[in-house]
Write a protein that holds these residues in place. Structure first.
Motif, PDB file in Angstrom:
ATOM      1  N   PRO A  68       0.593  -1.074   0.303  1.00  0.00           N
ATOM      2  CA  PRO A  68       0.144  -0.132   0.162  1.00  0.00           C
ATOM      3  C   PRO A  68       0.830   1.218  -0.139  1.00  0.00           C
ATOM      4  N   TYR A  69       0.259   2.262  -0.466  1.00  0.00           N
ATOM      5  CA  TYR A  69       0.700   3.660  -0.226  1.00  0.00           C
ATOM      6  C   TYR A  69       1.145   3.972   0.775  1.00  0.00           C
ATOM      7  N   PRO A  70       2.160   4.602   1.267  1.00  0.00           N
ATOM      8  CA  PRO A  70       2.667   5.034   2.779  1.00  0.00           C
ATOM      9  C   PRO A  70       1.654   5.732   3.249  1.00  0.00           C
ATOM     10  N   VAL A  71       1.394   5.642   4.581  1.00  0.00           N
ATOM     11  CA  VAL A  71       0.759   6.324   5.310  1.00  0.00           C
ATOM     12  C   VAL A  71       1.455   6.895   6.697  1.00  0.00           C
ATOM     13  N   GLU A  72       1.365   8.212   6.810  1.00  0.00           N
ATOM     14  CA  GLU A  72       2.414   8.686   8.005  1.00  0.00           C
ATOM     15  C   GLU A  72       1.973   8.179   9.501  1.00  0.00           C
ATOM     16  N   ASP A  73       3.257   7.882   9.949  1.00  0.00           N
ATOM     17  CA  ASP A  73       2.973   7.298  11.336  1.00  0.00           C
ATOM     18  C   ASP A  73       2.112   5.778  11.372  1.00  0.00           C
ATOM     19  N   GLU A  74       2.231   5.221  10.280  1.00  0.00           N
ATOM     20  CA  GLU A  74       1.470   3.920  10.345  1.00  0.00           C
ATOM     21  C   GLU A  74       2.651   2.792   9.930  1.00  0.00           C
ATOM     22  N   TYR A  75       2.581   1.784  10.477  1.00  0.00           N
ATOM     23  CA  TYR A  75       3.500   0.401  10.217  1.00  0.00           C
ATOM     24  C   TYR A  75       2.751  -0.764   9.496  1.00  0.00           C
ATOM     25  N   PHE A  76       3.328  -1.018   8.298  1.00  0.00           N
ATOM     26  CA  PHE A  76       2.848  -2.431   7.675  1.00  0.00           C
ATOM     27  C   PHE A  76       3.510  -3.267   8.426  1.00  0.00           C
ATOM     28  N   ASP A  77       2.872  -4.162   9.286  1.00  0.00           N
ATOM     29  CA  ASP A  77       3.242  -5.138  10.317  1.00  0.00           C
ATOM     30  C   ASP A  77       3.420  -6.383   9.396  1.00  0.00           C
ATOM     31  N   ASP A  78       4.507  -6.749   8.796  1.00  0.00           N
ATOM     32  CA  ASP A  78       4.748  -7.909   8.121  1.00  0.00           C
ATOM     33  C   ASP A  78       5.845  -8.866   8.698  1.00  0.00           C
ATOM     34  N   ASP A  79       5.866  -8.377   9.903  1.00  0.00           N
ATOM     35  CA  ASP A  79       7.424  -8.930  10.982  1.00  0.00           C
ATOM     36  C   ASP A  79       7.348 -10.628  10.741  1.00  0.00           C
ATOM     37  N   ASP A  80       6.351 -10.953  10.793  1.00  0.00           N
ATOM     38  CA  ASP A  80       6.298 -12.504  11.191  1.00  0.00           C
ATOM     39  C   ASP A  80       6.642 -13.065   9.879  1.00  0.00           C
ATOM     40  N   ALA A  81       5.965 -12.638   8.821  1.00  0.00           N
ATOM     41  CA  ALA A  81       6.515 -13.228   7.491  1.00  0.00           C
ATOM     42  C   ALA A  81       7.683 -12.922   6.910  1.00  0.00           C
ATOM     43  N   TYR A  82       8.301 -11.714   7.404  1.00  0.00           N
ATOM     44  CA  TYR A  82       9.665 -11.338   6.838  1.00  0.00           C
ATOM     45  C   TYR A  82      10.683 -12.384   7.724  1.00  0.00           C
ATOM     46  N   GLU A  83      10.329 -12.418   9.058  1.00  0.00           N
ATOM     47  CA  GLU A  83      11.244 -13.453   9.855  1.00  0.00           C
ATOM     48  C   GLU A  83      11.168 -14.888   9.148  1.00  0.00           C
ATOM     49  N   GLU A  84      10.082 -15.509   8.767  1.00  0.00           N
ATOM     50  CA  GLU A  84       9.994 -16.719   8.142  1.00  0.00           C
ATOM     51  C   GLU A  84      10.312 -16.880   6.861  1.00  0.00           C
ATOM     52  N   TYR A  85      10.400 -15.931   6.147  1.00  0.00           N
ATOM     53  CA  TYR A  85      10.712 -16.092   4.685  1.00  0.00           C
ATOM     54  C   TYR A  85      11.754 -14.878   4.077  1.00  0.00           C
ATOM     55  N   GLY A  86      12.146 -14.018   4.945  1.00  0.00           N
ATOM     56  CA  GLY A  86      13.312 -12.873   4.248  1.00  0.00           C
ATOM     57  C   GLY A  86      14.598 -13.169   4.675  1.00  0.00           C
ATOM     58  N   GLY A  87      14.809 -14.169   5.209  1.00  0.00           N
ATOM     59  CA  GLY A  87      16.209 -14.557   5.527  1.00  0.00           C
ATOM     60  C   GLY A  87      17.335 -14.381   4.486  1.00  0.00           C
ATOM     61  N   ALA A  88      16.957 -14.561   3.285  1.00  0.00           N
ATOM     62  CA  ALA A  88      17.771 -14.504   2.125  1.00  0.00           C
ATOM     63  C   ALA A  88      18.093 -13.493   1.620  1.00  0.00           C
TER      64      ALA A  88
ATOM     65  N   ASP B 253      18.889  -9.085   1.924  1.00  0.00           N
ATOM     66  CA  ASP B 253      19.770  -8.044   2.361  1.00  0.00           C
ATOM     67  C   ASP B 253      18.839  -6.872   3.298  1.00  0.00           C
ATOM     68  N   SER B 254      17.575  -6.910   2.820  1.00  0.00           N
ATOM     69  CA  SER B 254      16.892  -6.098   3.596  1.00  0.00           C
ATOM     70  C   SER B 254      15.472  -6.310   3.190  1.00  0.00           C
ATOM     71  N   ARG B 255      14.512  -5.869   4.168  1.00  0.00           N
ATOM     72  CA  ARG B 255      13.022  -6.088   4.126  1.00  0.00           C
ATOM     73  C   ARG B 255      12.726  -5.621   2.829  1.00  0.00           C
ATOM     74  N   ALA B 256      13.187  -4.353   2.115  1.00  0.00           N
ATOM     75  CA  ALA B 256      12.622  -3.658   1.102  1.00  0.00           C
ATOM     76  C   ALA B 256      12.975  -4.705  -0.134  1.00  0.00           C
ATOM     77  N   ASP B 257      14.249  -5.404  -0.188  1.00  0.00           N
ATOM     78  CA  ASP B 257      14.615  -6.321  -1.200  1.00  0.00           C
ATOM     79  C   ASP B 257      13.395  -7.453  -1.039  1.00  0.00           C
ATOM     80  N   TRP B 258      13.265  -7.827  -0.179  1.00  0.00           N
ATOM     81  CA  TRP B 258      12.422  -9.231   0.369  1.00  0.00           C
ATOM     82  C   TRP B 258      11.058  -8.601  -0.403  1.00  0.00           C
ATOM     83  N   ARG B 259      10.482  -7.596  -0.018  1.00  0.00           N
ATOM     84  CA  ARG B 259       9.206  -6.854  -0.553  1.00  0.00           C
ATOM     85  C   ARG B 259       9.067  -7.063  -1.893  1.00  0.00           C
ATOM     86  N   ARG B 260      10.044  -6.515  -2.592  1.00  0.00           N
ATOM     87  CA  ARG B 260      10.083  -6.212  -3.974  1.00  0.00           C
ATOM     88  C   ARG B 260      10.226  -7.833  -4.642  1.00  0.00           C
ATOM     89  N   ASP B 261      10.806  -8.635  -4.268  1.00  0.00           N
ATOM     90  CA  ASP B 261      10.942  -9.959  -4.477  1.00  0.00           C
ATOM     91  C   ASP B 261       9.627 -10.740  -4.552  1.00  0.00           C
TER      92      ASP B 261
END
Length: 425
Positions: A223-243, A245-253
């Motif tokens: 989604p488009y950024p909303v000021e002072d809001e956090y897109f909480d995908d922490d659990d998914a990133y922890e499970e699938y984002g290990g490979a 360099d950054s959360r941004a790279d994982w999201r783009r992938d």
């Protein structure tokens, strides 16, 4: 700061996009943009266009009843009549394609196997409207010589955060761990492989049933950024984002994978259908990335929506792209005359067709911007784009304005550029 974009219309929220308007940035961008325009126009002016007909499209938005149906709860006969009227309008304006929004928010404008009927039909999610809008649209569009592109939104679930308001059988309600609530809305989490698989199946359900000419996505990925809001995908990133360099790279992938998989599956299920995306027009600004456009937009698809639109073109994962170039010629930080040549250069050497998304909805005699009060502004856009052989057509947002044409801009485009009808591709 100026807010520009159709998302405000589609969500009922004001200010969905920001373009930073600083004099320093504008003056810095101007020389590069002018040089690019001059060089590209000179080389493209002599180039021959491909033999295929130009694309002349219009979007028909169903979310929030923006274009169609005019309101929820209409009878099946009235809904059908309104839809046919819009198709007839496209013919009258000598267009050759319509882009109909059939999955506005994890719902359906056809009797879907996996998701409920859209609330924008009956006023009640899951309510049977008594007919098959997508099936009828395909038949009626083709009878009029129009292409019908089915417009899907992959990840938007609801314009609110109360899952109990969804119909009891809704997949998001049955799988609350699939969703992220952000900015007062509910989204499927793009970081979950099971979500990626599900949303593809939901869309391909329609593609497998109907002879659609295209599958079309707009600009909603993350989604488009909303000021002072956090897109909480922490659990998914922890499970699938290990490979990564950054959360941004994982999201783009995650989004790259969705695009690539959908492209491959569409070719198998309906090879004649084209896959197109209509992104926010700025991939990256060139002060951040030298490959970016000479713009100073406050939003970039690569950095903020995690949508690497340039990569999709270069990899050939999509068949066409319709950047939403919703700024006037001469805009200080996102000039139409800078954006079009950048996209022409981006698609050059690929098989991806470039169509330009035009902001007909901004053409208004009461606009605060002088350019949009001028009925000739949009015609000037089409004239400018003709300098670039890579530009194969235009799409207009949205159908309501194509019909009403409040300041005569659409009539001017038709008179100046569409003297006769042309068959689709």
């Amino acid at each position: 700061m100026e807010y520009i974009g159709r998302r405000g219309l589609l969500t009922g929220a004001a200010g969905a996009l920001a373009v930073a308007a600083t004099a320093g940035a504008a003056s810095a961008a101007a020389p590069a943009g002018a040089a690019e325009r001059a060089g590209a126009a000179a080389s493209a002016g002599a180039a021959e266009r491909a033999g295929t007909a130009e694309f002349r499209g219009m979007w028909i938005a169903s979310v929030e009843n923006v274009d169609w149906p005019s309101r929820s709860g209409l009878s099946a006969a009235k809904q059908r009549s309104e839809l046919i009227s819009l198709l007839d309008t496209a013919v009258e304006r000598r267009l050759n394609a319509v882009i109909l929004q059939v999955r506005p928010a994890a719902d359906a404008m056809w009797p879907a196997a996996r998701e409920p009927w859209s609330q924008w039909l009956t006023g009640r999610q899951g309510g049977d409207p008594g007919w098959d809008p997508l099936g009828a649209a395909v038949v009626e569009a083709h009878a009029r010589g129009l292409e019908l592109h089915a417009w899907f939104n992959p990840y938007r679930v609801a314009q609110h955060t109360d899952l109990d308001r969804l119909v009891e059988s809704h997949p998001a309600r049955r799988n609350p761990d699939w969703v992220v609530q952000y900015g007062g809305k509910t989204y499927y989490n793009p970081g979950l492989p099971e979500v990626r698989q599900f949303v593809q199946e939901a869309m391909l359900d329609a593609v497998s049933r109907y002879a659609v000419d295209g599958v079309h996505w707009d600009d909603y990925f993350y989604p488009y950024p909303v000021e002072d809001e956090y897109f909480d995908d922490d659990d998914a990133y922890e499970e699938y984002g290990g490979a990564f360099d950054s959360r941004a790279d994982w999201r783009r992938d995650n989004i790259d994978t969705l695009v690539k998989e959908m492209s491959d599956r569409l070719k198998k299920i309906r090879p004649a259908a084209r896959f197109g995306v209509s992104p926010f027009a700025v991939w990256r600004n060139d002060d951040v990335d030298p490959q970016g456009s000479p713009t100073r937009a406050g939003i970039a698809t690569y950095d903020d929506l995690y949508a690497d639109t340039r990569k999709w073109v270069r990899q050939g994962w999509i068949d066409y792209i319709v950047p939403q170039a919703y700024w006037q010629i001469g805009h200080p930080t996102a000039d139409y005359a800078d954006i079009v040549p950048w996209w022409a250069r981006t698609v050059a050497g690929t098989d991806v067709r470039l169509y330009i998304g035009e902001a007909l909805y901004r053409c208004d005699a009461e606009s605060a911007t002088a350019a949009w009060r001028d009925p000739a502004e949009l015609s000037r856009h089409v004239t400018f784009a003709k300098k670039y052989a890579e530009v194969r057509g235009h799409a207009y947002f949205s159908a309501k304005q194509v019909a009403a044409d409040p300041n005569g801009a659409m009539a001017r485009v038709v008179a100046d550029h569409y003297p006769t009808a042309v068959a689709p591709r």
